[in-house]
Design a protein around this motif. Structure first.
Motif, PDB file in Angstrom:
ATOM      1  N   ASN A 163      50.214  41.430  45.974  1.00  0.00           N
ATOM      2  CA  ASN A 163      48.962  41.794  46.023  1.00  0.00           C
ATOM      3  C   ASN A 163      48.364  40.964  47.299  1.00  0.00           C
ATOM      4  OD1 ASN A 163      47.555  42.363  43.554  1.00  0.00           O
ATOM      5  ND2 ASN A 163      47.193  40.343  42.580  1.00  0.00           N
ATOM      6  N   LEU A 164      47.808  41.899  48.328  1.00  0.00           N
ATOM      7  CA  LEU A 164      47.222  41.456  49.545  1.00  0.00           C
ATOM      8  C   LEU A 164      46.251  39.975  49.604  1.00  0.00           C
ATOM      9  CD1 LEU A 164      47.546  45.473  50.684  1.00  0.00           C
ATOM     10  CD2 LEU A 164      49.453  43.199  51.383  1.00  0.00           C
ATOM     11  N   MET A 165      46.054  39.684  50.493  1.00  0.00           N
ATOM     12  CA  MET A 165      45.021  38.539  50.779  1.00  0.00           C
ATOM     13  C   MET A 165      44.029  39.263  50.298  1.00  0.00           C
ATOM     14  SD  MET A 165      45.785  37.068  55.048  1.00  0.00           S
ATOM     15  CE  MET A 165      44.542  36.465  54.745  1.00  0.00           C
ATOM     16  N   GLY A 166      43.257  38.124  49.835  1.00  0.00           N
ATOM     17  CA  GLY A 166      41.785  38.184  49.189  1.00  0.00           C
ATOM     18  C   GLY A 166      41.931  38.418  47.727  1.00  0.00           C
ATOM     19  N   TYR A 167      43.154  39.002  47.020  1.00  0.00           N
ATOM     20  CA  TYR A 167      43.172  39.705  46.183  1.00  0.00           C
ATOM     21  C   TYR A 167      44.337  39.061  44.875  1.00  0.00           C
ATOM     22  CZ  TYR A 167      41.596  43.814  47.570  1.00  0.00           C
ATOM     23  OH  TYR A 167      40.699  44.761  48.952  1.00  0.00           O
TER      24      TYR A 167
END
Length: 319
Positions: A62-66
């Motif tokens: 999961n990338l940043m923000g998720y």
């Protein structure tokens, strides 16, 4: 499929949530799957199942923000160079040297930078829905004006809404209306009610609904909805960061030429990430293969078999 998630602190105070299936032998490479907006690693469920069954390794953070990944509210933390550093730390943690990098939508931005910053860690690159464009400064108003002239509508007009201070709250308060529009069964819907300036907030404020695409099951829908309600602002920060050109100092001296093989999948029914936008990418890529699919934006979910088999055939070709 059920994902067994793990967490790793890539640097002090910054953790990444991810799914990892190890390759079953040293001859099979590992894929690094990078999702787009506003998805999660769940959007790669069909690819993880298929390629892990073929013996390939699959890593999908999961990338940043998720999800449970580090999700700051400060847009200035969403630097692509930092994200690439985080991904390299994750690869090192898992003892992975070279990977096949696969990006969809916004995930193509860190995917491309991964290759530009770390060509020695890259076997090849797969871009889905968004093709290669070299690092450049962005002038959103200029982009909208140009697209209006060429396409007849502003395909990135929704960026104006996404950068506004109340966008996150409006989306969270009208989440079903938002998902309906993103995954509309009618591929032409986004051209009218999503892309042009002012249209998406109009849609949301009126609580409009439409028929969702059949490939999104009830489980998919529930997963997607939960992800959005965990907080929209960190996800929208990707747009704010791009509009404010926070990456330019890092990228202005980057060599834009990609030396590894690249496979680009584009959807002929995608009215936002229009195929023609990426016509110039071949001047930066020595070995480029382009596959057009009669589909919309969410290619790996709408046409998973074509994507999976297309990638596998291509891997065998490039050897």
């Amino acid at each position: 499929m059920m994902f067994k998630t793990q967490n790793y602190e890539v640097t002090k105070g910054i953790n990444y949530e991810y799914v990892y299936v190890q390759a079953n032998n040293d001859l099979k490479p590992t894929f690094l799957f990078l999702h787009g907006f506003p998805s999660t690693f769940y959007s790669w469920r069909h690819q993880i199942k298929y390629f892990s069954e073929q013996g390939y390794g699959c890593l999908a953070p999961n990338l940043m923000g998720y999800g449970k990944t580090y999700s700051p509210l400060n847009k200035d933390e969403y630097k692509l160079k930092s994200m690439v550093t985080h991904l390299i730390a994750l690869l090192n943690h898992l003892h992975l040297n070279k990977v096949i990098v696969v990006g969809h939508d916004w995930g193509t931005a860190p995917a491309i930078r991964f290759v530009l910053y770390n060509p020695e860690r890259t076997l090849s690159l797969v871009l889905i829905s968004v093709g290669y464009r070299p690092p450049a400064k962005m002038d959103l108003d200029q982009v909208l004006e140009t697209s209006k002239k060429i396409l007849g509508y502003e395909n990135f007009g929704y960026w104006k809404f996404f950068e506004s201070d109340d966008a996150a709250t409006i989306i969270e308060n009208n989440v079903d209306s938002f998902i309906d529009l993103l995954f509309s069964n009618n591929s032409g819907e986004k051209k009218i009610n999503f892309a042009p300036v002012g249209k998406i907030q109009e849609w949301l404020m009126n609580g409009q609904r439409t028929i969702r695409a059949s490939y999104m099951t009830e489980d998919d829908y529930a997963n997607f909805r939960e992800n959005l309600l965990e907080g929209m602002q960190p996800k929208l920060n990707w747009y704010k960061a791009a509009i404010e050109n926070i990456n330019w100092d890092d990228e202005k001296n980057l060599d834009p030429i990609i030396k590894c093989p690249v496979l680009f999948f584009t959807g002929t029914k995608d009215s936002v990430c229009v195929t023609a936008l990426f016509a110039g990418q071949k001047q930066y890529i020595a070995d480029l293969e382009v596959v057009e699919l009669e589909a919309g934006h969410w290619l790996m979910e709408e046409k998973p078999n074509e994507i999976n088999q297309g990638i596998e055939h291509w891997i065998k070709r490039i050897g």
